[in-house]
Design an enzyme around this catalytic site. Structure first.
Site, PDB file in Angstrom:
ATOM      1  N   GLU A  30       4.848  -0.842   3.658  1.00  0.00           N
ATOM      2  CA  GLU A  30       5.146  -1.466   2.365  1.00  0.00           C
ATOM      3  C   GLU A  30       6.619  -1.823   2.199  1.00  0.00           C
ATOM      4  OE1 GLU A  30       4.935   0.808  -1.260  1.00  0.00           O
ATOM      5  OE2 GLU A  30       5.339   2.674  -0.227  1.00  0.00           O
ATOM      6  N   ILE A  42       0.878  -1.173   0.000  1.00  0.00           N
ATOM      7  CA  ILE A  42       0.000   0.000   0.000  1.00  0.00           C
ATOM      8  C   ILE A  42       0.914   1.221   0.000  1.00  0.00           C
ATOM      9  CG2 ILE A  42      -1.782   1.256   1.254  1.00  0.00           C
ATOM     10  CD1 ILE A  42      -2.658  -1.434   2.430  1.00  0.00           C
ATOM     11  N   HIS A  43       0.788   2.059  -1.022  1.00  0.00           N
ATOM     12  CA  HIS A  43       1.801   3.062  -1.318  1.00  0.00           C
ATOM     13  C   HIS A  43       1.229   4.472  -1.246  1.00  0.00           C
ATOM     14  CE1 HIS A  43       5.490   4.487  -3.164  1.00  0.00           C
ATOM     15  NE2 HIS A  43       4.771   5.198  -4.018  1.00  0.00           N
ATOM     16  N   PRO A  44       1.945   5.441  -0.638  1.00  0.00           N
ATOM     17  CA  PRO A  44       3.201   5.252   0.092  1.00  0.00           C
ATOM     18  C   PRO A  44       2.950   5.125   1.600  1.00  0.00           C
ATOM     19  CG  PRO A  44       2.900   7.549  -0.565  1.00  0.00           C
ATOM     20  CD  PRO A  44       1.650   6.830  -0.931  1.00  0.00           C
TER      21      PRO A  44
END
EC number: 1.8.1.9
Length: 606
Positions: free
Chosen positions: A585, A579-581
């Site tokens: 992650e 899951i960014h940012p």
């Protein structure tokens, strides 16, 4: 059915076949001498995972050393057709009959992991995976097979990647780690407003990173309001300075651009800031901003050119409107803003602009967040309206006129209803278009080498291993048809593609330093936060230790703790899309083992 399935035909013991003779098959040389059953995997490694990696390396060795490598079964008619084809061409082949070696089933399993093809024959020509019987004959009929056979190792590069975004850089670095000679071509065509940027692609320059930093800036404003209720007292009027914010964000992005260039240099990847266009098979023309042309060849190519914002196609759109390409480096505060579109990009931008105290209106053609759960989408819209964002539903712009020049100027927008004849006008300082994105694939010469694209979307159809209609050309990231348009997906796709093409290395215990995005612009310490996992090498790299030093460590650890109870392995972490940012992650992209002694300082995003 054009290809034989992996199981043996008819009754009898697994692995048996009607004909167990080895030797020459119509001119095709087999690897196993007559009367001897070959083994590819030696008894050296102690664990099953190490044995599998050793087998993978041996298969890679066969493919690397062979002009033509055919993995076959002696009783398979489709395998026989392919061997007869090469024999008729006078081409000597290395053939491994999987039904005549002790570990044929394991070989086929590993081949399936490398190529995502579960059937035989499985054909490689000069290290390029051609495919099965149908694909081999299609390549022959198109002339591509003859072209592949003519080529030798005298290419300039093993791999040329067109596009220096998340997917391209990930693939380039992984291929270089695996010992390949790699080039990255990256050239940003300026937007209609003249905006361009450095190495790193959309996410770093005009996407996830600046968007979250501007969102963070808006959250800080909200926190100031909330702080009074927690006892903070201040008399000075607080206001937001757009120029200060954008300067800080662009400085951070410039540091990421430099970090990517440095990372490529450290891995001996050639970076060329030029535009790539295919001119013939295995050959690409490279044009720099001065118009100077150079030509390079490569055994394999990866297309990772991404997408750019779409325009309305109406009077005044490209002349006066901006997109996300321009917003994050806009040298002046946009003022009263009309956001056209209802995608997550549109709503995110509208949200943080309103958070800065700007007058923001969102013009929606139909529904909010198409493709998302509509109950959730409407709740998002209601929340935004409660916090000052206005919505014009069921309208689309038909003309943009400039009333005054300036920074910002004044624009008149004429819009019409999507449900009738009603028209409306509005005056804004800035019009931000967020109506979708188009793939950057149409001016690359792909048609000259036979790479098929979807004529409507511009996206490139690929199979499950990112291979296009041309066997030596692959595509990753947003331009791949049917793939999620997400940065972590591109990063994983690029990395895994390189591993499939060039073989994975043994890595067991991993760690890294990282820099939370929220700390960057504020100037807080870099390379202070730390992540580490400990894996049991004898139990499929099961994660038995998890360590994180950084913000929200408890929240991050709680989620991973449940996964560890369920048997989390390093492979599962690698296969997980981040899951960014976020800080969490980092555990999906760990690459460096502690025992390697390699530098773990953070130089960029992804």
């Amino acid at each position: 059915v054009e290809q034989s399935p992996p199981q043996s035909p008819g009754p009898g013991k697994a692995g048996d076949a009607p004909n167990r003779r080895s030797g020459h098959v119509r001119g095709a040389r087999v690897l196993s001498p007559p009367g001897r059953r070959a083994r590819l995997s030696s008894p050296g490694p102690s664990s099953s995972s190490e044995a599998r990696e050793e087998l993978r390396r041996r298969l890679r060795g066969l493919i690397e050393r062979s002009r033509v490598m055919i993995f076959s079964k002696s009783y398979c008619p489709h395998s026989t057709r392919v061997k007869e084809l090469f024999s008729s061409l006078g081409v000597e082949c290395n053939v491994l009959e999987l039904d005549q070696v002790d570990d044929g089933a394991k070989v086929q399993e590993v081949l399936s992991e490398i190529t995502n093809q579960k059937t035989v024959p499985n054909v490689f020509v000069n290290k390029v995976h051609v495919g099965g019987c149908d694909q081999t004959f299609q390549a022959y009929q198109s002339g591509l097979l003859q072209k592949l056979l003519q080529e030798d190792s005298a290419y300039d590069y093993d791999l040329i990647i067109v596009g220096g975004g998340s997917g391209g850089l990930s693939c380039a670095k992984e291929a270089a780690i695996l010992g390949k000679k790699v080039m990255v071509l990256d050239f940003v065509v300026p937007s209609p407003q003249g905006t361009s940027w450095g190495l790193g692609g959309t996410c770093v320059n005009v996407g996830c990173i600046p968007k979250k930093l501007m969102h963070q800036a808006a959250l800080l404003g909200q926190a100031l309001c909330d702080s009074r209720k927690f006892g903070w007292e201040y008399n000075q009027q607080v206001k937001h300075n757009w120029e200060t914010m954008t300067k800080a964000i662009q400085n951070h992005i410039s540091s990421l651009n430099w970090g990517y260039r440095l990372s490529l240099r450290e891995k001996a990847v050639a970076y060329v800031n030029s535009y790539g266009e295919f001119v013939e098979h295995h050959k690409i023309k490279v044009t720099n901003k001065k118009g100077q042309e150079t030509y390079y060849t490569a055994a394999q190519f990866v297309i990772a050119t991404g997408e750019r914002p779409r325009y309305l196609g109406i009077q005044g759109d490209k002349e006066y409107c901006i997109t996300s390409d321009d917003l994050f480096s806009l040298p002046y505060c946009p003022g009263k803003t009309l956001v056209v579109g209802a995608s997550y990009v549109a709503l995110e931008c509208a949200g943080f602009l309103a958070g800065f105290g700007l007058d923001v209106t969102v013009m929606v053609r139909s529904i909010l967040l198409r493709g998302f759960d509509q109950e959730m989408a409407e709740k998002v819209g209601s929340y935004m309206e409660q916090h000052g964002v206005k919505f014009l539903r069921k309208f689309i712009p038909v003309m943009i006129q400039q009333l005054e020049k300036g920074s910002p100027g004044k624009l008149k927008v004429l819009a019409k209803s999507t449900e009738g004849t009603e028209t409306i006008e509005g005056v804004y300082n800035t019009v931000l278009l967020a109506i979708g994105r188009d793939s950057c694939t149409r001016k690359m010469g792909l048609e000259k080498i036979g790479v098929k694209i979807n004529e409507k979307s511009g996206k490139i159809p690929v199979n499950d291993v990112e291979q296009t209609s041309v066997p030596y050309v692959y595509a990753v990231g947003d331009i791949s048809e049917g793939k999620p348009e997400l940065t972590p997906v591109a990063i994983q796709s690029g990395k895994l593609l390189a591993r499939r093409l060039f073989g994975a290395s043994l890595e067991k215990i991993y760690h890294t330093l990282f820099w939370p995005l929220e700390w960057t612009v504020a100037g807080r310490e870099n390379n202070t936060c730390y992540a580490k996992i400990i894996c049991n090498k004898l139990d499929h790299d099961r994660v038995i230790g998890f360590h994180i030093l950084g913000p929200n460590a408890g929240e991050v650890t709680q989620g991973f703790a449940a996964a560890m109870k369920c048997g989390l392995t390093k492979r599962l972490l690698d296969d997980t899309i981040g899951i960014h940012p976020t800080c969490g992650e980092v555990f999906t992209t760990l690459e460096i083992t502690k025992s390697s002694g390699l530098d773990i300082t953070q130089k960029g995003c992804g």
